[in-house]
Design a protein around this motif. Structure first.
Motif, PDB file in Angstrom:
ATOM      1  N   THR A  80       0.824  -1.204   0.000  1.00  0.00           N
ATOM      2  CA  THR A  80       0.000   0.000   0.000  1.00  0.00           C
ATOM      3  C   THR A  80       0.859   1.255   0.000  1.00  0.00           C
ATOM      4  N   GLU A 143      -6.268  -3.750  -1.882  1.00  0.00           N
ATOM      5  CA  GLU A 143      -5.844  -2.521  -1.216  1.00  0.00           C
ATOM      6  C   GLU A 143      -5.497  -1.426  -2.222  1.00  0.00           C
ATOM      7  N   ARG A 147      -7.066   2.318  -2.150  1.00  0.00           N
ATOM      8  CA  ARG A 147      -6.310   3.569  -2.110  1.00  0.00           C
ATOM      9  C   ARG A 147      -6.729   4.528  -3.215  1.00  0.00           C
TER      10      ARG A 147
END
Length: 455
Positions: A80, A143, A147
């Motif tokens: 991430t 993820e 984001r």
């Protein structure tokens, strides 16, 4: 016009903040509410899984799940930060950066299967380790979509995405339980993989097509991105989950899985506090990135730190007063064992985590990820060494050791922020030398500066 964030030469800064005005209190409140609701959704799903493992499989299985869950958090944090924070801080539609991001997503997917499987060896069977690696791969890809939602400030769409993940996980758990006839940690991991897969599909359906447009993977540019920003940010974000993973391995080696499970049971009491902090913190990096570009500040850093820290004290009082009630509900049994000392230790970890979030995200927005990394590495190393020395005397001292190290880390980040603090005064008013000044407006100032450069 100078910006507060020095971008790598190859990548322009993100203009995602154009759709976000941090001085608009209603908009800011709506984004913060969406971020917190999303974190509550994620935390409730995680809490239900932990309670299920504890009730159905016991403290030893909870210890195994805690180690695997920390390994998952580690890999997710690394990917991430490398991919997600790069597409947040810089222009993700820039062709060179996009090629680097596509290559990064591919590379991290492969690494998740290999490294995730390796981290599960010792607490899972070979087949279980492989399933865990696949689940980690799906999670890091999920993820990336999460984001993008954050960068677009679409926190309510993000919440829907995570609701689908939670629903898929629980439905998958029921189906796998019916197929195999029993619960196990491996069954839980498989159900989490199903939820992550459905969440990826939900993100694909929700995001506009231009966000999903692929580019030819550029692994050379991926290396350039890593050297200039992403590797330092990834390493910095991986320090905290890595320290939790290592401290649990230390406890496992020196004691038993049951002791790890009991400590994890104590950590459950701090999860709502961590949820609150994570919800607000997910808004901070894109907000600070835009504010540094505009040289504005909607909420002063000390006030933001205060807003994150103070509610945790009220939560402390509630937990300590109702400890036995919560212990019965979370851990099962008439009088489940849980150490009050360990509970308070994990609360201190949550408190220091909250205190460090605003300043850490501000420094990253100022392109100081390298400095944040070294400070975080120092405080984590100190905490781990202290924990290794104390655990053999009392395992409940482990969270206290980590929190003690985080105190020095937060103070160090504050000192760096003071050293790099930009001038408090906004850019001088723009207007003719002999005429009345034009009231300062960030958008007008940027536009006039562009006109001046073209001339």
């Amino acid at each position: 016009m100078n910006t507060a964030v020095a971008a790598p030469e190859a990548y322009p800064l993100s203009d995602s903040g154009a759709q976000f005005d941090s001085t608009n209190k209603r908009q800011l409140t709506n984004h913060a509410a969406g971020a917190i609701v999303d974190q509550i959704t994620v935390a409730l799903c995680s809490l239900v899984i932990v309670v299920l493992v504890r009730h159905q499989l016991g403290a030893g299985a909870l210890g195994v799940y805690a180690i695997l869950n920390t390994a998952l958090a580690l890999m997710t944090a690394l990917e991430t930060a490398y991919v997600g924070d790069s597409l947040t801080v810089f222009d993700r539609f820039n062709p060179k950066l996009r090629g680097a991001l596509v290559a990064s997503v591919m590379a991290w997917g492969a690494a998740a299967i290999i490294i995730g499987g390796f981290l599960a060896i010792g607490v899972e069977t070979p087949g279980g380790a492989l399933i865990f690696g696949v689940m980690v791969c799906l999670w890091v890809w999920e993820e990336t979509g999460r984001r993008i939602f954050m960068t677009r400030f679409e926190f309510w769409q993000l919440t829907l995405n995570d609701v689908i993940d939670a629903a898929g996980t629980f439905i998958g758990l029921v189906l796998l339980r019916e197929i195999f006839g029993y619960y196990s940690v491996t069954i839980v991991i498989g159900a989490m993989a199903i939820g992550a897969g459905l969440s990826i599909l939900c993100a694909i359906l929700q995001l506009p097509h231009y966000e999903l447009k692929t580019s030819k993977p550029d692994f050379k540019e991926m290396g350039t991105l890593g050297a200039r920003f992403a590797a330092w940010r990834s390493a910095q974000m991986g320090i905290r989950p890595a320290s939790l993973y290592i401290v649990r391995i230390i406890i496992l080696v020196l004691t038993t899985k049951v002791v790890v499970g009991n400590l994890e049971g104590a950590r459950l009491f701090s999860m709502p506090a961590m949820t609150y902090v994570s919800g607000v913190a997910s808004l901070l990096l894109p907000m600070y990135t835009e504010e540094e570009r505009r040289k504005t500040r909607a909420i002063p850093l000390p006030l933001m730190t205060f807003l994150l820290v103070v509610p945790i004290f009220g939560y402390y009082a509630i937990v300590l007063h109702w400890q036995h009630f919560f212990a019965h509900k979370l851990l099962g049994g008439k009088d489940p064992y849980v150490s009050t000392f360990a509970i308070i230790g994990w609360m201190m970890v949550a408190l220091m985590f909250a205190a460090g979030q605003p300043v850490a995200n501000l420094l990253v927005a100022r392109n100081k990820a390298r400095s944040v990394f070294w400070v975080r590495l120092g405080d984590a190393t100190f905490g781990l060494v202290l924990a290794a020395l104390l655990v053999k005397h009392d395992p409940n001292l482990a969270p206290w050791a980590l929190a003690f190290g985080m105190v020095f880390g937060t103070l160090g980040l504050g000192w760096i922020a003071l050293k790099t603090n930009p001038p408090k005064d906004p850019d001088p008013p723009i207007g003719p030398p002999d005429g009345p000044p034009v009231p300062h407006d960030p958008e007008l100032a940027l536009a006039l500066a562009d006109v001046a450069r073209r001339r």
